[in-house]
Design a protein around this motif. Structure first.
Motif, PDB file in Angstrom:
ATOM      1  N   LEU A 171       0.807  -1.226   0.000  1.00  0.00           N
ATOM      2  CA  LEU A 171       0.000   0.000   0.000  1.00  0.00           C
ATOM      3  C   LEU A 171       0.837   1.273   0.000  1.00  0.00           C
ATOM      4  O   LEU A 171       0.283   2.371  -0.126  1.00  0.00           O
ATOM      5  CB  LEU A 171      -0.924   0.006   1.228  1.00  0.00           C
ATOM      6  CG  LEU A 171      -1.975  -1.113   1.288  1.00  0.00           C
ATOM      7  CD1 LEU A 171      -2.730  -1.055   2.610  1.00  0.00           C
ATOM      8  CD2 LEU A 171      -2.957  -0.995   0.120  1.00  0.00           C
ATOM      9  N   SER A 172       2.143   1.162   0.143  1.00  0.00           N
ATOM     10  CA  SER A 172       2.992   2.350   0.267  1.00  0.00           C
ATOM     11  C   SER A 172       2.904   3.317  -0.920  1.00  0.00           C
ATOM     12  O   SER A 172       3.038   4.534  -0.717  1.00  0.00           O
ATOM     13  CB  SER A 172       4.444   1.938   0.519  1.00  0.00           C
ATOM     14  OG  SER A 172       4.931   1.122  -0.539  1.00  0.00           O
ATOM     15  N   PRO A 173       2.668   2.868  -2.177  1.00  0.00           N
ATOM     16  CA  PRO A 173       2.550   3.856  -3.268  1.00  0.00           C
ATOM     17  C   PRO A 173       1.354   4.788  -3.120  1.00  0.00           C
ATOM     18  O   PRO A 173       1.315   5.850  -3.753  1.00  0.00           O
ATOM     19  CB  PRO A 173       2.404   2.982  -4.525  1.00  0.00           C
ATOM     20  CG  PRO A 173       3.036   1.682  -4.162  1.00  0.00           C
ATOM     21  CD  PRO A 173       2.707   1.498  -2.718  1.00  0.00           C
ATOM     22  N   LEU A 174       0.358   4.407  -2.305  1.00  0.00           N
ATOM     23  CA  LEU A 174      -0.807   5.272  -2.124  1.00  0.00           C
ATOM     24  C   LEU A 174      -0.464   6.528  -1.328  1.00  0.00           C
ATOM     25  O   LEU A 174      -1.195   7.526  -1.404  1.00  0.00           O
ATOM     26  CB  LEU A 174      -1.935   4.499  -1.427  1.00  0.00           C
ATOM     27  CG  LEU A 174      -2.506   3.297  -2.205  1.00  0.00           C
ATOM     28  CD1 LEU A 174      -3.573   2.599  -1.380  1.00  0.00           C
ATOM     29  CD2 LEU A 174      -3.075   3.754  -3.553  1.00  0.00           C
ATOM     30  N   CYS A 175       0.593   6.465  -0.527  1.00  0.00           N
ATOM     31  CA  CYS A 175       1.015   7.636   0.248  1.00  0.00           C
ATOM     32  C   CYS A 175       2.533   7.716   0.236  1.00  0.00           C
ATOM     33  O   CYS A 175       3.184   7.379   1.240  1.00  0.00           O
ATOM     34  CB  CYS A 175       0.467   7.579   1.665  1.00  0.00           C
ATOM     35  SG  CYS A 175       0.593   5.960   2.451  1.00  0.00           S
ATOM     36  N   PRO A 176       3.117   8.124  -0.901  1.00  0.00           N
ATOM     37  CA  PRO A 176       4.583   8.147  -1.018  1.00  0.00           C
ATOM     38  C   PRO A 176       5.264   9.089  -0.034  1.00  0.00           C
ATOM     39  O   PRO A 176       6.437   8.896   0.285  1.00  0.00           O
ATOM     40  CB  PRO A 176       4.796   8.603  -2.468  1.00  0.00           C
ATOM     41  CG  PRO A 176       3.522   9.245  -2.884  1.00  0.00           C
ATOM     42  CD  PRO A 176       2.439   8.534  -2.128  1.00  0.00           C
TER      43      PRO A 176
END
Length: 424
Positions: A171-176
């Motif tokens: 899920l990290s690409p959703l909140c770089p």
């Protein structure tokens, strides 16, 4: 002259060489399961074997090679019941975990501002294992006693933690902008998971070792893990190139792989017949013994264990709860009274709560815990019945302990996790 006499003659001649005697070799042919082998016993004591004819179908040769590579020598007679089911789900667990790791690593690199190819994601998955992960390992290393008591529960917990960390990475690409925090927390969870998984591996393998073949079991387990990890990495590379190229695809497939991963671990643990005594297994043994007069084996109890919430008390086994602090379990005056009733025992019982508290001495064994459990069950929470209960216990405990050992239980120790014990 038969074969044995020839071999003895050869040994005698080897020890007393004579110029008049020419050393000869002894040879014979054995046929078994359509395989012919030529054996030759040389004068120097060496035995050589050569396959003359193997008329088995190719599928039989392949299956034998597979069994020799991935299953312990002597299988199925060299392992305890449930090993095959454990191995099947272990393979599925490693496959799904490896595929999931490729998805999470690619997501991490996207969140960091990179645009990796699937091959780069696979290579990086072996590198991103530091930082907060080491902190998680240090924290989890202090929980070893709990893992000894409930290895199955902690093995499941390890994979849940691992998938939680992997989920944060996916899920990290959703909140770089929170890349460092999410990656750090994910690696922290993975670090704890790795320690818990490795720490519980030995008691689980030990439960299957029937002939002291622990090293063989471990080696074959690692072979299976390696093969299915590689297959899982290959599947992960294919997934991130196709249906998981979008964030939505990663979330759907990642959730599915995580469910398979945790379910496989759960079924693995259900199949493992752990043969050490802890509070839950001891209560179940006492319950069955009082109801039927028979002693359950580790294989009998494996599917009845509560792997998620093992702390429940069993009414038919005396409602016993182990491990509370002595000063919380009973009053000092009551302790003195109990030690007068049971002066030579390494346990004390208290009926002051809804359950029966049992506190063990520092050097109490599994047999001591069984003795206390039986007294609690026979007394049925009636203090006035303690003397009668103690007499009944002394009558039945020799038979119980003897049958437990015959069934494969280890009664020399009692694993109560971080339960409190006392000493005078």
């Amino acid at each position: 002259m038969n074969l044995l006499e020839k071999i003895k003659l050869l040994k005698k001649e080897a020890g007393n060489p004579s110029p008049d005697v020419v050393p000869v070799s002894v040879s014979w042919t054995e046929t078994s399961d359509t395989v012919s082998r030529h054996f030759e016993f040389h004068p120097d004591g060496q035995l050589s074997v050569k396959v003359l004819n193997d008329s088995r179908p190719v599928i039989h040769k392949i299956s034998e090679s597979f069994v020799n590579t991935f299953l312990p020598s002597g299988y199925p007679y060299s392992v305890n019941e449930g090993y095959l089911r454990y191995t099947q789900f272990r393979a599925l667990q490693h496959f799904s975990s490896a595929a999931l790791s490729v998805l999470s690593t690619q997501s991490l690199l996207f969140a960091a501002g990179l645009r990796p190819t699937p091959a780069q994601a696979t290579a990086a998955s072996w590198i991103l294992k530091d930082g907060m992960q080491h902190v998680g390992k240090l924290i989890c290393s202090n929980l070893g006693a709990r893992m000894d008591s409930e290895p199955k529960r902690w093995r499941i917990f390890a994979d849940v933690l691992y998938d939680f960390g992997t989920g944060l990475e996916v899920l990290s690409p959703l909140c770089p902008q929170l890349f460092l925090e999410m990656a750090g927390l994910g690696n922290f969870a993975k670090g704890m998971a790795m320690v818990a998984a490795r720490a519980t591996r030995l008691p689980i393998y030990s439960s299957f070792a029937k002939e002291g073949n622990l090293s063989d079991l471990y080696a074959k387990g690692e072979a299976i893990s390696t093969v299915f990890n590689v297959l899982g990495l290959g599947a992960g590379i294919q997934l991130v190139s196709t249906i998981c190229s979008s964030m939505q695809g990663k979330m759907v497939v990642g959730s599915f792989l995580s469910l398979i991963h945790v379910y496989s671990t759960y079924e693995e643990m259900r199949a493992a017949p752990i043969n050490t005594l802890n509070p839950q297994r001891t209560a179940m043994i006492i319950e069955d013994f009082l109801k039927t007069g028979k002693v359950s084996s580790p294989a009998d109890l494996r599917y009845r264990e509560d792997l998620l919430f093992p702390g429940r008390v069993i009414k038919e086994a005396g409602n016993v709860k182990v491990g509370r602090d002595l000063h919380k379990a009973m009053k000092p005056s009551r302790l003195k009274q109990l030690k007068e009733i049971f002066p030579d025992e390494k346990f004390v019982l208290s009926f002051e709560n809804r359950w029966t508290d049992m506190v063990l001495e520092q050097n109490a064994s599994g047999e001591d815990a069984l003795r206390g459990w039986l007294v609690a069950a026979f007394a049925n929470r009636e203090v006035e019945m303690l003397d009668d209960a103690y007499e009944k216990m002394n009558v039945v405990v020799p038979k119980l302990v003897s049958e437990l050992r015959a069934k494969g239980w280890h009664t020399d120790r009692f694993l109560d996790g971080t339960g409190s014990r006392f000493g005078f």
